[in-house]
Design an enzyme around this catalytic site. Structure first.
Site, PDB file in Angstrom:
ATOM      1  N   ASP A  63     102.720 -79.627 -44.758  1.00 11.97           N
ATOM      2  CA  ASP A  63     102.081 -78.564 -44.432  1.00 11.97           C
ATOM      3  C   ASP A  63     102.836 -77.124 -45.235  1.00 11.97           C
ATOM      4  OD1 ASP A  63     100.276 -76.977 -42.481  1.00 11.97           O
ATOM      5  OD2 ASP A  63     101.485 -76.981 -40.506  1.00 11.97           O
ATOM      6  N   THR A 191      97.556 -72.984 -31.543  1.00 10.57           N
ATOM      7  CA  THR A 191      97.754 -73.057 -30.213  1.00 10.57           C
ATOM      8  C   THR A 191      97.213 -72.155 -29.372  1.00 10.57           C
ATOM      9  OG1 THR A 191     100.001 -74.195 -30.773  1.00 10.57           O
ATOM     10  CG2 THR A 191     100.177 -72.618 -29.431  1.00 10.57           C
TER      11      THR A 191
HETATM   12 ZN   LIG Z   1      98.791 -73.434 -40.667  1.00 11.56          ZN
END
Ligand SMILES: [Zn+2]
Length: 266
Positions: A63, A191
């Site tokens: 990531d 989220t």
């Molecule tokens: Zn991200």
């Protein structure tokens, strides 16, 4: 496709178990912070062992990485894909460096997700709370074509971390990208979104949705509950803690596979 940021072997094995339970493909990803704290070699070995008897496809992705040396390390280790985060570079530099990263990764059969606009919020020490670079969808697509990257991570109104107040989501911008390019679109900062909000993004053409903060919260809250029970019973058994955390993370992931419609697809 769901992509979960794991933090250790407990969360890694829980996501693989969840994907097998739900018969869903999944992307396991690690932040640069996690990759550095565990070490690329150990993390790669943990992943290989965890997926050795998986019946569903599982990819390993790095990531947000602005550091090209870390990208070189995971390319050499044979990971599936990387997010080259060039959102702290100006447009011309971002395109040039993204092209160099894509050439290196593609020579090893590895995919490249690209971020040149910054998605707000700080994730494991990477990123910014203010918009530093924002472009038109046309500019982002032209940059993607010029650099030859594979997936586009644009600003879609979401942010990393926990929302304080409702975000102004931009599924229509995902649709704009879909009309301009056939490169898959990635949604960060998932989220806290509702099922309907996720589905609006999926209908608009988003292909990969990253879940990081939700995993961390599930992990830590189940650890806290487990430790509180240890305190009450005065039985301090680490494997019980690991099993409870793993079970909570697994249940959380199965829920996302169902919301995203990937359950039963592997
Ligand atoms: Zn991200």
């Amino acid at each position: 496709m769901a992509a979960f940021n794991v933090v250790d072997d407990v969360s890694l094995r829980a996501i693989v178990a969840a994907a097998n339970r739900a018969s869903s493909p999944v992307i396991i990803q690690a932040s640069v912070k996690t990759a550095k704290s565990i070490g690329v070699g150990l993390l790669t070995a943990m992943f290989d062992a965890a997926v050795s008897d998986s019946r569903v496809p599982v990819a390993l992705h790095l990531d947000h990485c602005p550091d090209r040396r870390v990208i070189e390390d995971v390319v050499a280790a044979g990971w599936s894909s990387v997010l080259f985060d060039a959102s702290n570079r100006d447009l011309e530099t971002a395109i040039r460096e993204s092209r160099e990263v894509a050439e290196l990764a593609h020579a090893h059969g590895i995919g490249v997700e690209s971020e040149i606009e910054n998605i707000v919020g700080v994730e494991d020490g990477v990123g910014s709370d203010v918009i530093a670079h924002a472009y038109s969808a046309q500019q982002v697509v032209e940059a993607a074509q010029a650099s030859g990257i594979d997936l586009i991570a644009p600003q879609l109104g979401t942010a990393h971390g926990v929302y304080h107040g409702r975000p102004k989501l931009l599924p229509e911008r995902a649709r704009e990208f879909r009309a301009l390019s056939d490169k898959p679109i990635v949604l960060h900062g998932g989220t806290g979104l509702t099922t309907q909000e996720f589905q609006a993004f999926i209908e608009a053409g988003v292909s990969k949705i990253n879940i990081s903060t939700e995993l961390k919260m599930t992990y830590m809250k189940s650890a806290l509950a487990s430790l509180r029970r240890c305190e009450q019973t005065q039985e301090w058994d680490p494997p019980t803690l690991f099993n409870e955390i793993g079970g909570a993370v697994e249940t959380m992931a199965v829920g996302f596979f169902e919301i995203f419609g990937s359950a039963g697809r592997a």
